[in-house]
Design a protein around this motif. Structure first.
Motif: not given
Length: 914
Positions: A371-386
């Motif tokens: 099974i091929n696995l594809y990863l989707l990244g998230s935006p870089r969090p800014e200071k104070g993000d949860d």
């Protein structure tokens, strides 16, 4: 080697499928893009090959359309004679289903699966004939063009500009055991058309200008190839399931998007849609609900519902799985569905935390083979993000949602209460241990703290139990391990003791928390199973549409706490308010236009959906695979009770059960209607047969006697004229009696005759009857036996006279000319029994009750003609009086007909004679 234990339900389903296949014939469809590609030719070639293998194969019906090369292939094969049906001056050749079932070959060839049968055949469609052949265990070869598939009808009509009216349900195509694609490039098919190998030259030119345009043929060819590929893919999945194959086969692309309760889920679904579109692949959106995720607040679970609905809107199949381990559930489902690519969020755990706690992505990379696995990244969090990684998928939230504190207050209170209880239990354990101190070993005292940890884990879950574990170890070290009142440990062996105590406490905490979560899930599943069983039981017991609706409304309200109503279309297909169904006041304003839209489009609409979300209610289509039945209107008190994944599945199951129950009732009503129509047709044919025979005889006599009087009047003497006149009169009387019987029977069946009951002596009724039949009874000895002191009877005298007349006429018709007749009566406290007995041949055994059926007559050479209504009229009259009638043979020979009249009225008082 696969070490996984097989699922018992899957094994049972597999056994049931194999049993069904063993008793049912196999269906092979020769499938093509258009007429002329060679389906019938290929089918006959396959039939000849089976014939060469000494297989019992016959040709049920094949349309050669004048093609010589096709007709040649039929030579040497047994051909079943067609069923000839006259229709508007033309003789139609149809497949003879009855002859095929009687012949019962191993294989039968029946062309044109989508053909519509002529009137007079058992089924309106030929595919229904083939279904009956398959049920009889006969294998069938047939042919089908792609434009005849029901689901493609509208699309092909739009492409070609021609509406195809003869269609086959997709289920017939999907349940075929084998599909053989007969393919031909468009240019070659056009050449065959021009050469007159498909249609006659004039028809071929017309076809090339319209349906057989090259663009149409290319589109139809692609549709045929896709349908065949989909069918082959389904067969491959069935084979994998039947043989318990878990390894993924890279034969066709199938994409699975894994989401969690986070902001990245929406990006994952949109990316999965683009990925699936680029590959032209099927795709799924999967959410795995672990015990930990079940404890999430309502706001986050609602976000999952919104993302699943987004996936459905974009064309995905959405699935919610319940499992303790997310990665194992994903891998198992991927293997079951032959998923080739998984799209998932990039993990946010880093360093030691990722090494210690692990990640779903790491587990998939390690264990998801092929099974091929594809990863989707998230935006870089800014200071104070949860940021959190509760689900193992990337989680990113820029700002807290407005009003979240209010929605989470109850959840936070419950968690706080758990920690308070944990502190209190540890204090109680400390007090109990203090009383044990000096009397028991430390190992026994440790058990008290572990018992407290088990209690907290069972009641409040993992967090409070872990807190109790650490707090208990610290207090135990501080109070009961030397040096006392210090966290210092003098003896190193106590370090091992404390570490073991903490480890055991943590393990027990996790185990008990998991048991608690799984018990909760099992409880929910048991409750849903109980609810489904109760509804299924009540629907099965329902015998009418109104009962089904009342049962459905009751169970829907009990489970979802929402007022609801089921709307049905009228004869014109327009949704209307039900007449006999009580509608709650809040649903009186249900928008019929919204319900009509749902009915027309077979899609959900209303509050919480993407279609007309401003309405207060939710509108669900109520349908089975092929037929729209109605619309369920639900007024939700809480949308979560409807749209939570497990509740949505439960509601869909409810709707499926309701639809099946409605279909069952409709089929039952249709069956009853057909039976009534068949019985009416049988009675009509019997009536026409009887009347035509019984009228012809007297009419022949009347016409012959009248013509003799007219043509030979001068040559006849007065005696001959009188005899001919008497013959005309007697036969006219017979015709009048026959017609009167038919009219009387019709009035009795319609219930339009009102009884004129009066107190009448039975002697008077019998005397009137004997006077009426005096001439016909003059050669017979008639004996009347009545007990003394006979009471009067409260009856319609004219009707009872008719009963006796019919019974005596029956004796005259079926007994020798001079045999005696007896009329008898017996009286008891509650009834009077009147009998007419004869000394004739008696009643054939087993026909005692059939004699009273309409148009039934015993075949007797000595019997005179009759329409077979006399005894049926007798039964109708006696039953109208509240009595009964029967017939039986006398022990000494002959038959006796007896009818009982109830004596349920007080005898009238007779006045004194003056």
């Amino acid at each position: 080697m696969n070490n996984e234990r097989p699922d018992p339900d899957e094994l049972l389903a597999r056994v049931e499928r194999e049993q069904t296949r063993a008793s049912r014939g196999r269906l092979k469809i020769f499938f093509g893009a258009a007429a002329g590609v060679g389906k019938t030719y290929a089918m006959l070639l396959a039939a000849r090959e089976r014939r060469a293998e000494n297989i019992d194969i016959i040709v049920g019906l094949v349309e050669t359309h004048g093609r010589k090369e096709t007709a040649v292939l039929i030579e040497g094969l047994e051909v079943l004679p067609p069923k000839l049906i006259e229709y508007r001056g033309t003789t139609l050749r149809e497949f003879d289903l009855d002859k095929a079932l009687k012949r019962k070959p191993s294989v039968i060839v029946v062309d044109e699966l989508a053909h519509t049968n002529a009137q007079g055949c058992r089924h309106p469609k030929r595919w229904q004939d083939i279904e009956e052949l398959l049920e009889a265990g006969i294998d069938v070869y047939t042919a089908l063009n792609v434009q005849h598939l029901e689901s493609l009808n509208d699309d092909i009509g739009q492409i070609t500009g021609i509406q195809v009216w003869e269609t086959v349900p997709d289920t017939v195509f999907e349940e075929a055991n084998e599909i053989e694609l007969v393919d031909l490039p468009p240019d070659e098919l056009l050449d065959r058309l021009k050469d007159g190998k498909v249609y006659l030259p004039q028809q071929a030119q017309e076809a090339i200008r319209h349906f057989f345009r090259k663009g149409n043929l290319i589109a139809l060819r692609e549709l045929a190839l896709r349908q065949t590929a989909n069918r082959v893919d389904a067969q491959m999945l069935d084979y994998r399931e039947d043989n318990a194959i878990r390894q993924v086969w890279q034969v066709s692309e199938r994409i699975m998007v894994c989401i969690g309760p986070n902001a990245l889920a929406e990006r994952l679904v949109r990316a999965g849609k683009r990925f699936a579109t680029s590959l032209r692949a099927q795709w799924l959106v999967v959410y795995v609900e672990t015990p930990e995720l079940q404890r999430l607040p309502a706001e986050k679970r609602d976000s999952v519902l919104r993302i699943l609905r987004l996936g459905e809107k974009l064309g995905a199949e959405t699935v919610t799985l319940s499992a303790p381990d997310m990665s194992s559930a994903i891998i198992k489902f991927s293997n079951d569905r032959n998923v080739t690519k998984i799209v998932i969020g990039k993990p946010t755990r880093r360093g030691f935390k990722r090494f210690l706690l692990g990640s779903v992505v790491d587990s998939l990379i390690s264990d998801a083979h092929n099974i091929n696995l594809y990863l989707l990244g998230s935006p870089r969090p800014e200071k104070g993000d949860d940021i959190s990684d509760r689900s193992g998928l990337s989680l990113y939230r820029k700002k807290p949602l407005p009003g979240l504190g209010v929605r989470l207050s109850s959840w936070q209170k419950n968690r706080t209460l758990g920690y308070v209880w944990a502190f209190a239990v540890v204090v109680a354990s400390t007090a109990l241990t203090y009383m044990m101190f000096g009397r028991f070993e430390l190992a026994n005292m440790i058990m008290v703290f572990l018992l407290g940890v088990v209690f907290i884990a069972t009641r409040f879950g993992r967090g409070p139990s872990i807190f109790a574990s650490f707090l208990g170890v610290a207090i135990f070290d501080f109070l009961f391990v030397k040096p006392y009142l210090s966290f210092t440990v003098a003896d190193s062996q106590y370090l091992v003791t404390l570490l073991a105590m903490l480890t055991v406490a943590m393990l027990i905490s996790n185990l008990m928390a998991n048991v608690r979560s799984q018990a909760k899930v099992a409880g929910h599943r048991e409750r849903r199973a109980t609810v489904l069983y109760a509804m299924s039981r009540d629907l099965t017991a329902s015998q009418s549409e109104d009962e089904i609706v009342r049962t459905a409304v009751h169970h829907l309200y009990s489970e979802f706490g929402s007022q609801n109503v089921i709307l049905f279309p009228d004869a014109n297909g327009r949704i209307t308010y039900p007449k006999g169904q009580a509608i709650p006041e809040s649903l009186h304003g249900a928008d019929l236009s919204v319900a009509q839209w749902v009915m027309d489009h077979n899609e959900i609409a209303g509050q919480g959906t993407n279609t007309l979300p401003g309405t207060e209610a939710i509108y669900f289509p109520l349908c089975n695979k092929e037929t729209m039945l109605g619309v369920l209107v639900l007024l939700p008190v809480n949308l979560r009770r409807v749209y939570l994944p497990e509740q949505r599945k439960l509601l869909e199951t409810f709707l499926g059960q309701i639809a099946q129950a409605l279909i069952r009732v409709k089929l039952t009503e249709q069956t009853k209607k057909v039976q009534v129509e068949m019985e009416a047709e049988r009675l009509r044919n019997m009536l026409l047969s009887s009347i035509s025979h019984d009228l012809r005889t007297p009419l022949t006599t009347i016409v012959g006697s009248a013509s003799t009087l007219m043509e030979e009047n001068s040559a006849l003497n007065s005696g001959d004229k009188l005899e001919l006149s008497r013959s005309i009169y007697d036969e006219a009387q017979r015709m009048s009696s026959l017609i009167n019987n038919i009219l009387d029977m019709a009035r009795l069946d319609a219930g339009t005759i009102e009884l004129n009951k009066q107190w009448v002596p039975l002697e008077e009724i019998i005397g009137t009857v004997l006077t009426c039949l005096q001439k016909r009874l003059e050669n017979r000895q008639v004996t009347v036996k009545l007990p003394p002191g006979m009471p009067m009877v409260y009856v319609d005298a004219v009707m009872i006279e008719q009963v006796l007349i019919n019974l005596l006429e029956n004796v005259l018709r079926y007994t020798p000319g001079k045999s005696p007749v007896e009329i008898m009566a017996e009286v008891s406290s509650a009834k009077m029994e009147i009998s007419v007995a004869d000394r004739g041949p008696g009643i054939p055994s087993g026909l005692e009750n059939k004699l009273f059926e309409k148009f039934y007559r015993v075949h007797n050479e000595a019997a005179q003609s009759g329409v077979g209504l006399g005894l049926a009229i007798c039964r109708a009259i006696i039953e109208a009086h509240g009595g009964s009638i029967q017939a039986k043979n006398r022990p000494t020979g002959g038959a006796v007909f007896s009818f009982m009249i109830p004596l349920d009225h007080a005898q009238p008082e007779m006045g004194e004679e003056e």
